[in-house]
Write an enzyme that holds these catalytic residues in place. Sequence first.
Site, PDB file in Angstrom:
ATOM      1  N   GLU A  32      52.244  62.554  26.203  1.00  0.00           N
ATOM      2  CA  GLU A  32      51.875  61.290  25.561  1.00  0.00           C
ATOM      3  C   GLU A  32      50.364  61.080  25.522  1.00  0.00           C
ATOM      4  O   GLU A  32      49.869  60.260  24.723  1.00  0.00           O
ATOM      5  CB  GLU A  32      52.548  60.108  26.272  1.00  0.00           C
TER       6      GLU A  32
ATOM      7  N   HIS B 226      52.167  65.551  30.806  1.00  0.00           N
ATOM      8  CA  HIS B 226      52.210  64.265  30.111  1.00  0.00           C
ATOM      9  C   HIS B 226      51.782  64.427  28.648  1.00  0.00           C
ATOM     10  O   HIS B 226      50.606  64.188  28.306  1.00  0.00           O
ATOM     11  CB  HIS B 226      51.303  63.251  30.806  1.00  0.00           C
TER      12      HIS B 226
ATOM     13  N   CYS C 230      57.409  64.457  33.288  1.00  0.00           N
ATOM     14  CA  CYS C 230      56.920  64.446  34.675  1.00  0.00           C
ATOM     15  C   CYS C 230      58.079  64.159  35.647  1.00  0.00           C
ATOM     16  O   CYS C 230      58.917  65.020  35.866  1.00  0.00           O
ATOM     17  CB  CYS C 230      55.775  63.453  34.831  1.00  0.00           C
TER      18      CYS C 230
END
Length: 553
Positions: free
Chosen positions: A510, A508, A382
């Site tokens: 994650e 993102h 990001c």
Amino acid sequence: MTKHIFVTGGVVSSLGKGLTSASIGMLLEQRGLRVRMQKLDPYINVDPGTMSPYQHGEVYVLDDGSETDLDLGHYERFTNGPLSRDSNYTTGQIYLSVIEKERQGRFLGKTVQVIPHITDEIKSVVQKLGDDDDVDVVITEIGGTVGDIEGLPFLEAIRQFSLDVGKENCLYIHLTLIPYLKAAGELKTKPTQHSVGQLREIGIQPDILICRTEHSVTREDREKIALFCNVPLEAVIEEKDKDFSIYEVPLSLVENKLDSLIIKRLGLNAKSLDITGWSEMLHSMRNPQHEISIAVVGKYAEHKDAYKSIYESLDHAGIANKAQLRIGRVQSADIEREGVERMLSGYHGILVPGGFGERGIEGKVQAIQFARERNIPFFGICLGMQCAAIEFGRNVIGLTDAHSTEFDRDTQTPVICLLDEQRNITQMGGTMRLGAQQAKLDRHSKSAACYGTDEVVERHRHRYEFNNSYRSQFEANGMRIAGTSPDHELVEIIEIAEHPWFVAVQFHPEFKSKPLSAHPLFSGFIEAAIQRRINKTEHDRAASQPAPDSASS
């Protein structure tokens, strides 16, 4: 009929209700049950999207674009049931909904009160998850601590809920603390007694107590707790602190037969438990083949929960690569003060995560330059991707004042700029580019090789984008546009092909990593860091060998 489990917490905050709830969900899923998870938060914010990471930790984003509590990250990492905006409600959302109904005249002139209107709204959002025919058990975690004034409507609502659906369809689990007093050399059960007493005053009798503790709870202490808290002895469950990994929690609960107790109490038809894969994962974690160090360079580095999913995803990638990771939490502002060489030398990989605000940006840019020039594996996420574009523009292309309009509105070289649809936004909450969106990958890229496909769906949370006016200059100077939106208008991934691993993404990743299924890009990043460690070891070994004796020839 759908069964409901309510998880509350007492004595102190941060006991790990989210982890415990997620672990219970995982164990019930492993016994063949269909589980849905939910978090009810007592704070008045509508959602955590506008809250500082120092206040709340990370904001966890779901596929549907909901900005939610970080505990939903635990739910997704441990369980497989779908999560949506119905999985997280706050006091702000509840009151907002009730007030909107009042303005629409839907209460027919009645005086709107906490009971029954607010409590009815809370019950409705719990019932909504249970109305799905594909659900056996709904686990609802109540945020905060028993005794907090803002949590009272939620506790009153779940008290009423058992009357609505029948006590046989509800189970109350209370997570509490058994503190150890070093001076006295003993555990103290009184705080738990008081916490349960507060619940009982509200009208909730816990069915199961899960006792967080640093030291093992003796049978005598368990008998005392059972007697004073009015629960069966078998329902006093010890949950001792885990020094090794949070992924030990489910096994600890199994040792205390919690899953069997829940199955019995709710009359559920479940199969036998099989957590072989989970046990094998923990065995792999305890017996790594490699050890590497990774620097996470962020502006909230001192607050671990601010990058919770980042750290968990790194751990997952370590598991996938049989590696033990040493994580260095590096403040980007410290790099600006202390120098990049001093702060980052010795790491095998550098990750720059997301964030908002100008503080520490130049430190992130310096870290990325250090990784690029030293051929250290780099992963940008990001804002980390945006800083990578700024660094490349300045130091490779020669656009010396390259910047983002987020930090310098008057920059003459806006390599990162605001999305057109974001220009007239006046409200902050829920107005960014949010949720799951598709990306198409360059099939020759490192990213496509990691994913094993050239089409992916990833979650976003940002306002600013790569400025396409500079795309050709970046590509001409060695930057690969490795992923874009399906219409090729938005840049999703950038790479440097000649670098061992220089990958930065706008989304993102994650948020889609699990302990038994590491995210492909995190796994590829850690694999590259391991290879750097191996190469360095071999180089150092060769350098230490004595030079051949030329005189002998």
